[in-house]
Design a protein around this motif. Structure first.
Motif, mmCIF file in Angstrom:
data_model
loop_
_atom_site.group_PDB
_atom_site.id
_atom_site.type_symbol
_atom_site.label_atom_id
_atom_site.label_comp_id
_atom_site.label_asym_id
_atom_site.label_seq_id
_atom_site.Cartn_x
_atom_site.Cartn_y
_atom_site.Cartn_z
ATOM 1 N N GLY A 40 0.140 8.764 -15.981
ATOM 2 C CA GLY A 40 -0.339 8.682 -14.602
ATOM 3 C C GLY A 40 0.246 9.744 -13.701
ATOM 4 N N ASP A 41 0.807 10.780 -14.297
ATOM 5 C CA ASP A 41 1.505 11.801 -13.513
ATOM 6 C C ASP A 41 0.816 13.153 -13.680
ATOM 7 N N ALA A 58 -4.598 11.318 -11.219
ATOM 8 C CA ALA A 58 -3.535 10.511 -11.824
ATOM 9 C C ALA A 58 -4.090 9.536 -12.857
ATOM 10 N N ASP A 59 -5.351 9.112 -12.679
ATOM 11 C CA ASP A 59 -5.958 8.193 -13.648
ATOM 12 C C ASP A 59 -6.175 8.861 -15.004
#
Lengths: 616, 141
Positions: free
Chosen positions: A265-266, A259-260
């Protein structure tokens, strides 16, 4: 070191190629809709500045922690393990970067930046009561990073940098401060437990989800670099020797939650990321004046990019010599300028000139190499094949959804981010980890492998040779496609096993290990099957030494290796030898030689490829 | 008719060459004198040598250094006559050159597999057929 009998390996690779080809032509694979996507001394400047010479980049879903991705970048090629007394420090006047593009505009959205610092007490080391300084890296056995015997060491800071919409760097966010760099592996006397030292340098972030390792490692790239000499010399014979065996690199291994890395973030909606490493040096370096004591050279004037790496072999074997330094300071956003080099690569011309086999660029489907454009510049997707997102000039030919950033949600919908061709690794983080990885990656039917990111064990030389020779060009004659699908350099795995846990990359070779000149040798083996016997030939050792000898081995069912005979070579080690194995009935045997070379007290050896041969 | 009869065992051999049968019938080749005048005759020794190599490989033999050298030398001899070949001959000559090249590169890279041999054998047979039974071939200026 056991290798499968050649015929077994061939059958397996042909089978998986068929699977891969079917799947690649079959449609959607792992797009967002399913919730579930080398370079050593390759350019003149970096060849003279190894500390900042990017060699390889890897990006893969962590095999033991699937919610994270691991990014590995290497520098300092051909680090000779015993290369003291200074060994292989990181440059302290440089920035080491791993860059992420997560929306497909070919610009970095995130940069992780490592900067190193020396902790050097050699100048203040006492001899008795006198401060005399020393040349020693260490003055006794080193058992921990803070061991007083370790006189030179380095630490690093890690910053995360994001960018404004205009592409300007936001202020960096410090993630890690003054963390340990694993020292060079000087040797067993100096570092009796290097593994513990190395583990000390594995750092976790505050949340525990982030891990970073900076230090020395075995060079994970495996290939026979002599292929270049042989291309120059119009003869590919004698491939099969891992040129990088026993050499180290400096590595950064970095594990981070998916996510990073993902846009917004998805990682579910935007699972595909572009990954490349860069190195920056000061634009101006002022050298200390002649006879000027007590001063050092220093860099000023801000940083400029001097090295760059995404896909393996691009700057090495695709970009011509006059553009190599330029490529290293270029950015992916301007990679459209290199389109022509990808569309008309040089290697197939060289191969055709030597072997008179067709250049796939000359077929209707191979013209302008849409297969390579898709592999290197756009990523593989149906839209890339259709020319929807990247334009007709960068149109691909493999209609499957694998690892183009145009698969991400941010590239679609109401306000899609305009996609741009760029040369970097593309990793679809939604592709699950393969239990039994195939070294040929996607060509071998293993979609977690290169060019979907790159794992440490992916055999990118074989993949690249096969791709360059047109294994994905649809109108290649079947006989040609079948033949080129098995091409390679006969080096199929690394000289050291990779780790199953972070940092994955293998421990460095120690300065005390038998190394260059001791264990590295090339030689010729061949077998001739006749009625009632097989003659096994060996010789032509590349570094003959008095006392060299060969052992003939057989691989029995269950991969059990059985020694058949020991064959001394002549007094100088330059001779050849033949051993005849007699059979009473027609027999198929899997044979190979181990060749040993004596040098002082060290005995090194190398294995030949297992060869299947039959008596009649 | 004689040419056809001479080729019969060759064709049969080619048809059977897809296996690794250890015991094989003796190899029969037409004499070089059976090759039509012109480029066929010029490369007859090279073609026949390649046929011998193909036969050995199809019989399961691993390429030896001598085989590699023969493949390279004889391929180059055929390549030398390719420019200006009669269209009736060009495809079979080109195919043989390619098949030899494929065996060569796989041999030099230590990745040779015996499944390449039948294809080489078939290409050799096609050249023999074109040069011994086809229209009188001539080199065009």
């Amino acid at each position: 070191m056991t290798r499968p009998p050649r015929s077994m390996a061939r059958r397996r690779s042909v089978a998986v190629l068929a699977i891969g080809a079917t799947a690649l032509s079959g449609g959607a694979l792992f797009g967002p809709s399913t919730s579930s996507a080398s370079s050593h001394r390759e350019a003149p400047y970096v060849a003279n500045d190894p500390a900042i010479d990017n060699t390889d980049v890897y990006a893969f879903t962590s095999p033991d922690n699937a919610s994270t991705a691991t990014l590995i970048a290497n520098w300092a090629p051909f680090s000779e393990p015993a290369g003291g007394p200074n060994f292989f420090p990181w440059a302290t006047d440089a920035q080491y970067n791993i860059n992420i593009d997560n929306n497909g505009d070919a610009k970095p959205d995130i940069t992780y930046r490592w900067t190193m610092k020396d902790v050097d007490v050699r100048g203040t080391t006492k001899h008795g009561d006198t401060v005399g300084g020393t040349f020693l890296y260490n003055d006794g056995p080193v058992n921990s990073f803070n061991d007083p015997h370790l006189l030179f060491k380095q630490t690093y800071n890690l910053d995360k940098i994001t960018y404004t919409a205009a592409g300007v760097e936001n202020p960096p966010v410090r993630i890690l401060t003054d963390k340990e760099v694993a020292p060079s592996n000087v040797g067993e006397a100096s570092m009796p437990n290097y593994a513990a030292l190395r583990q000390e340098a594995v750092t976790s972030g505050t949340t525990g989800a982030l891990k970073s390792y900076v230090g020395q490692a075995d060079d994970p790239f495996f290939l026979d670099l002599r292929i270049f000499d042989l291309l120059y010399g119009a003869n590919l014979k004698e491939v099969g020797f891992d040129t990088l065996k026993n050499f180290n690199v400096n590595t950064i291994s970095f594990q981070v939650p998916k996510a990073d890395l993902a846009a917004n973030g998805d990682a579910t909606k935007n699972p595909v990321v572009g990954v490349w490493s860069t190195t920056d040096r000061y634009t101006t370096r002022t050298l200390a004046a002649t006879d000027a004591a007590g001063v050092e050279s220093k860099g000023t004037g801000g940083f400029t990019q001097v090295s760059r790496l995404g896909n393996p072999l691009v700057n090495e074997a695709v970009v011509p010599a006059q553009l190599k330094d330029y490529f290293n300071r270029s950015t992916p956003a301007n990679d459209g300028q290199f389109l022509g080099k990808v569309q008309d690569p040089e290697v197939p011309y060289l191969i055709k000139n030597i072997y008179n086999i067709p250049n796939p660029n000359e077929t209707a489907a191979g013209k302008n190499r849409p297969d390579l454009v898709e592999t290197f510049l756009t990523g593989i997707s149906k839209k890339a094949a259709a020319g929807t997102d990247y334009g007709s000039l960068a149109k691909g030919s493999v209609s499957a959804d694998l690892n183009s950033l145009d698969l991400n949600a941010v590239a679609n919908g109401a306000n899609p981010v305009a996609q741009a061709p760029a040369e970097y690794l593309r990793l679809n983080m939604a592709v699950p980890v393969t239990a039994n990885p195939n070294r040929l990656g996607v060509l071998g039917g293993d979609f977690q492998g290169y060019p979907n990111g790159r794992r440490l064990g992916d055999d990118v030389i074989d993949i690249a040779i096969q791709a360059l020779e047109g294994v994905l060009v649809s109108d290649q004659p079947a006989a040609v496609k079948t033949a080129v699908s098995g091409l390679g350099d006969s080096v199929n795995k690394n000289d050291k096993a990779f780790l199953s846990t972070f940092p994955y990359i293998a421990d460095p070779w120690a300065g005390s290990s038998p190394h260059v000149g001791q264990t590295q040798l090339g030689y010729r083996q061949f077998f001739v099957g006749q009625r009632g016997y097989i003659d096994a030939h060996v010789g032509n050792i590349s570094v003959p030494q008095p006392g060299s000898f060969a052992e003939l081995w057989s691989v029995q069912p269950g991969n059990k290796e059985v020694k058949i005979a020991t064959l001394p070579l002549n007094a100088a080690g330059t001779g050849t030898a033949v051993y005849r194995i007699k059979y009473s009935a027609p027999t198929i045997a899997n044979l190979f030689f181990k060749v040993f070379v004596n040098k002082g007290s060290a005995v090194g050896y190398n294995n030949g490829l297992v060869t299947q041969v039959q008596s009649r | 008719v004689l040419r056809h009869l001479a080729l019969l065992p060759l064709v049969l051999l080619a048809a059977c060459s897809g296996t690794n049968a250890p015991a094989r019938a003796s190899f029969s080749q037409p004499p070089a004198s059976a090759f039509a005048a012109g480029p066929c005759s010029a490369v007859a020794p090279a073609v026949l040598a390649l046929g011998k190599d193909a036969h050995d490989l199809a019989g399961g033999k691993e390429p030896s250094p001598a085989t590699s050298a023969s493949l390279k030398t004889n391929q180059q001899l055929i390549v030398a006559v390719q420019p200006g070949l009669d269209p009736a001959l060009a495809p079979s000559f080109s195919d043989l050159v390619i098949k030899v090249g494929l065996v060569r590169i796989r041999t030099d890279t230590n990745t040779y597999v015996s499944s390449l041999a039948p294809s080489l054998m078939a290409s050799y047979s096609a050249v023999v057929k074109a040069c011994t039974t086809g229209p009188a071939p001539t080199a065009t200026p």
